[in-house]
Design a protein around this motif. Sequence first.
Motif, PDB file in Angstrom:
ATOM      1  N   PHE A  46     -66.470  41.611 169.472  1.00 16.41           N
ATOM      2  CA  PHE A  46     -65.973  42.690 170.177  1.00 16.41           C
ATOM      3  C   PHE A  46     -67.042  43.348 170.030  1.00 16.41           C
ATOM      4  N   ILE A  47     -66.724  44.009 169.446  1.00 15.00           N
ATOM      5  CA  ILE A  47     -66.924  46.016 168.402  1.00 15.00           C
ATOM      6  C   ILE A  47     -68.932  45.500 168.798  1.00 15.00           C
ATOM      7  N   ASP A  48     -68.694  44.136 168.267  1.00 14.49           N
ATOM      8  CA  ASP A  48     -70.882  44.350 167.840  1.00 14.49           C
ATOM      9  C   ASP A  48     -71.123  44.418 169.560  1.00 14.49           C
ATOM     10  N   ALA A  49     -70.608  43.308 170.147  1.00 16.94           N
ATOM     11  CA  ALA A  49     -70.862  43.612 171.519  1.00 16.94           C
ATOM     12  C   ALA A  49     -71.062  44.565 171.994  1.00 16.94           C
ATOM     13  N   VAL A  50     -70.232  44.912 172.256  1.00 20.00           N
ATOM     14  CA  VAL A  50     -70.011  46.466 172.649  1.00 20.00           C
ATOM     15  C   VAL A  50     -70.721  47.526 172.754  1.00 20.00           C
ATOM     16  N   ARG A  51     -71.233  47.794 170.472  1.00 21.56           N
ATOM     17  CA  ARG A  51     -72.157  48.769 169.884  1.00 21.56           C
ATOM     18  C   ARG A  51     -73.592  48.105 170.235  1.00 21.56           C
ATOM     19  N   ARG A 116     -75.913  41.215 176.529  1.00 25.36           N
ATOM     20  CA  ARG A 116     -75.305  41.360 177.177  1.00 25.36           C
ATOM     21  C   ARG A 116     -75.229  39.922 177.844  1.00 25.36           C
ATOM     22  N   HIS A 117     -75.537  39.028 177.128  1.00 28.72           N
ATOM     23  CA  HIS A 117     -74.653  37.829 177.263  1.00 28.72           C
ATOM     24  C   HIS A 117     -73.439  38.176 176.257  1.00 28.72           C
ATOM     25  N   ALA A 118     -73.735  38.788 175.117  1.00 25.60           N
ATOM     26  CA  ALA A 118     -72.146  39.015 173.884  1.00 25.60           C
ATOM     27  C   ALA A 118     -71.237  39.324 174.356  1.00 25.60           C
ATOM     28  N   LEU A 119     -72.033  40.595 175.551  1.00 22.81           N
ATOM     29  CA  LEU A 119     -70.768  41.614 176.106  1.00 22.81           C
ATOM     30  C   LEU A 119     -69.758  40.793 177.715  1.00 22.81           C
ATOM     31  N   ALA A 120     -71.244  39.913 178.081  1.00 22.96           N
ATOM     32  CA  ALA A 120     -70.252  39.040 179.356  1.00 22.96           C
ATOM     33  C   ALA A 120     -69.236  38.115 178.545  1.00 22.96           C
ATOM     34  N   VAL A 121     -69.569  37.713 177.531  1.00 22.87           N
ATOM     35  CA  VAL A 121     -68.322  37.026 176.534  1.00 22.87           C
ATOM     36  C   VAL A 121     -67.325  37.701 176.455  1.00 22.87           C
ATOM     37  N   THR A 122     -67.349  39.129 175.126  1.00 21.04           N
ATOM     38  CA  THR A 122     -66.567  39.828 175.407  1.00 21.04           C
ATOM     39  C   THR A 122     -65.441  40.464 176.876  1.00 21.04           C
ATOM     40  N   ALA A 123     -66.215  40.531 177.625  1.00 23.64           N
ATOM     41  CA  ALA A 123     -65.476  40.904 178.693  1.00 23.64           C
ATOM     42  C   ALA A 123     -65.123  39.894 179.475  1.00 23.64           C
ATOM     43  N   ALA A 124     -65.076  38.840 179.096  1.00 21.13           N
ATOM     44  CA  ALA A 124     -64.204  37.329 179.831  1.00 21.13           C
ATOM     45  C   ALA A 124     -63.090  37.204 179.342  1.00 21.13           C
ATOM     46  N   GLU A 163     -54.584  48.620 177.262  1.00 27.98           N
ATOM     47  CA  GLU A 163     -55.428  49.472 177.055  1.00 27.98           C
ATOM     48  C   GLU A 163     -56.711  50.140 177.709  1.00 27.98           C
ATOM     49  N   HIS A 164     -57.480  48.794 176.819  1.00 28.62           N
ATOM     50  CA  HIS A 164     -58.731  48.746 176.234  1.00 28.62           C
ATOM     51  C   HIS A 164     -59.253  48.127 177.592  1.00 28.62           C
ATOM     52  N   LYS A 165     -58.897  47.637 178.101  1.00 27.87           N
ATOM     53  CA  LYS A 165     -59.276  46.143 178.587  1.00 27.87           C
ATOM     54  C   LYS A 165     -60.341  46.267 179.478  1.00 27.87           C
ATOM     55  N   SER A 166     -61.069  47.539 180.159  1.00 26.16           N
ATOM     56  CA  SER A 166     -62.131  47.958 180.532  1.00 26.16           C
ATOM     57  C   SER A 166     -63.335  47.957 180.778  1.00 26.16           C
ATOM     58  N   VAL A 167     -63.109  48.268 178.857  1.00 24.55           N
ATOM     59  CA  VAL A 167     -64.397  48.989 178.386  1.00 24.55           C
ATOM     60  C   VAL A 167     -65.773  47.824 178.064  1.00 24.55           C
ATOM     61  N   ALA A 168     -65.130  46.566 177.677  1.00 27.34           N
ATOM     62  CA  ALA A 168     -66.328  46.143 177.563  1.00 27.34           C
ATOM     63  C   ALA A 168     -66.571  45.620 179.278  1.00 27.34           C
ATOM     64  N   ASP A 179     -73.542  39.649 187.843  1.00 30.35           N
ATOM     65  CA  ASP A 179     -72.536  39.342 188.478  1.00 30.35           C
ATOM     66  C   ASP A 179     -72.535  37.336 188.483  1.00 30.35           C
ATOM     67  N   ALA A 180     -73.610  37.069 188.145  1.00 28.92           N
ATOM     68  CA  ALA A 180     -73.701  35.489 188.429  1.00 28.92           C
ATOM     69  C   ALA A 180     -73.636  35.261 186.710  1.00 28.92           C
ATOM     70  N   TRP A 181     -73.959  35.629 185.829  1.00 27.98           N
ATOM     71  CA  TRP A 181     -74.023  35.484 184.907  1.00 27.98           C
ATOM     72  C   TRP A 181     -72.416  35.961 183.796  1.00 27.98           C
ATOM     73  N   ARG A 182     -71.464  36.822 184.379  1.00 26.60           N
ATOM     74  CA  ARG A 182     -70.435  37.700 184.412  1.00 26.60           C
ATOM     75  C   ARG A 182     -69.543  36.247 184.069  1.00 26.60           C
ATOM     76  N   THR A 183     -69.233  35.504 185.609  1.00 27.73           N
ATOM     77  CA  THR A 183     -68.418  35.339 185.840  1.00 27.73           C
ATOM     78  C   THR A 183     -69.137  33.484 185.361  1.00 27.73           C
ATOM     79  N   ARG A 184     -70.047  33.555 184.983  1.00 26.52           N
ATOM     80  CA  ARG A 184     -70.547  32.142 184.413  1.00 26.52           C
ATOM     81  C   ARG A 184     -70.018  31.667 183.128  1.00 26.52           C
ATOM     82  N   TRP A 185     -69.864  33.111 182.683  1.00 26.20           N
ATOM     83  CA  TRP A 185     -69.544  33.304 180.999  1.00 26.20           C
ATOM     84  C   TRP A 185     -67.958  33.139 180.729  1.00 26.20           C
ATOM     85  N   PHE A 186     -67.790  33.658 182.117  1.00 26.20           N
ATOM     86  CA  PHE A 186     -65.780  33.531 182.018  1.00 26.20           C
ATOM     87  C   PHE A 186     -65.276  32.261 182.552  1.00 26.20           C
ATOM     88  N   ARG A 187     -66.111  31.314 183.054  1.00 26.42           N
ATOM     89  CA  ARG A 187     -66.234  29.355 182.664  1.00 26.42           C
ATOM     90  C   ARG A 187     -66.029  29.118 181.846  1.00 26.42           C
TER      91      ARG A 187
END
Length: 282
Positions: A46-51, A116-124, A163-168, A179-187
Amino acid sequence: MTELVVRRLLIDLQTPFGRNWCGGDAFSTAFFNALSMSFPFGEQFFIDAVRDTVATLPAEAQEKYRAEVRGFIGQEATHRRIHTLFNGHLEAQGLKDGWTARAAKRMELMEGADPRHALAVTAATEHFTAMFAEWLLAHPEVLDGAEPRLRTMWLWHCAEELEHKSVAFDIYTAAQGSDAWRTRWFRRVTVMFLGDLLHQTVDNLRHEGQLWKWATWKSAARILLSRGGLLRGNWGAWRSYFREDFHPAQQDSSLSARWLENNRAQYAAVGAAPEAAGAALQ
């Protein structure tokens, strides 16, 4: 944006703890042990994805998120360290972490991909941890009878996850992630995360000789599937991630703020950890 404070947890994690540390309940002990095994690798990912994604933003956007990213990295680095200590005791008890190897193998497939793919995984995954965190803070009785220092560790971790749920998510949006990749990675994360969690929990129970006991699965059904249980009770929160107007801030975080306020004696606020601050935007 929320000011994210890095906190030093004032508990002793050097002293070993009992095998059935969660109130003598085999399932909850195995379940939380499995979750802990995921954290050192996961938090670093997660750290690496955000950075890495922040580094692709225009300079003014990087500056906008600088403090928030520092706090996020500082909190996640602290979680990684705490759970590494916890997991060391699990290893001494003979438990084998199979989760990390499976996750690391999958993440090799993302090497060289758009960050952004790693970050979508992180956000999910952060949405999953936020759901779990809010549930545990709302049902602290799950930890009744647990070693006090470990009960504190889990509730503190939950409070900071909320507290930090929104950062990624915010960085992904700033980077114009689709948005398509965001939800795809969430699945995909849903299948991978829950599959790994069940797999590791079963491995832990098998090692302890608790897998085929009626009491084990009675406890599992109560914790996971009862009305208001972890899985059944989070169905609505899980579905919310697919809404076009979804944002993590829509999830209530009052339990996090309340726990942190009522348990000030359990931690010391240290701001952004120097090593985290230095690494945040490198």
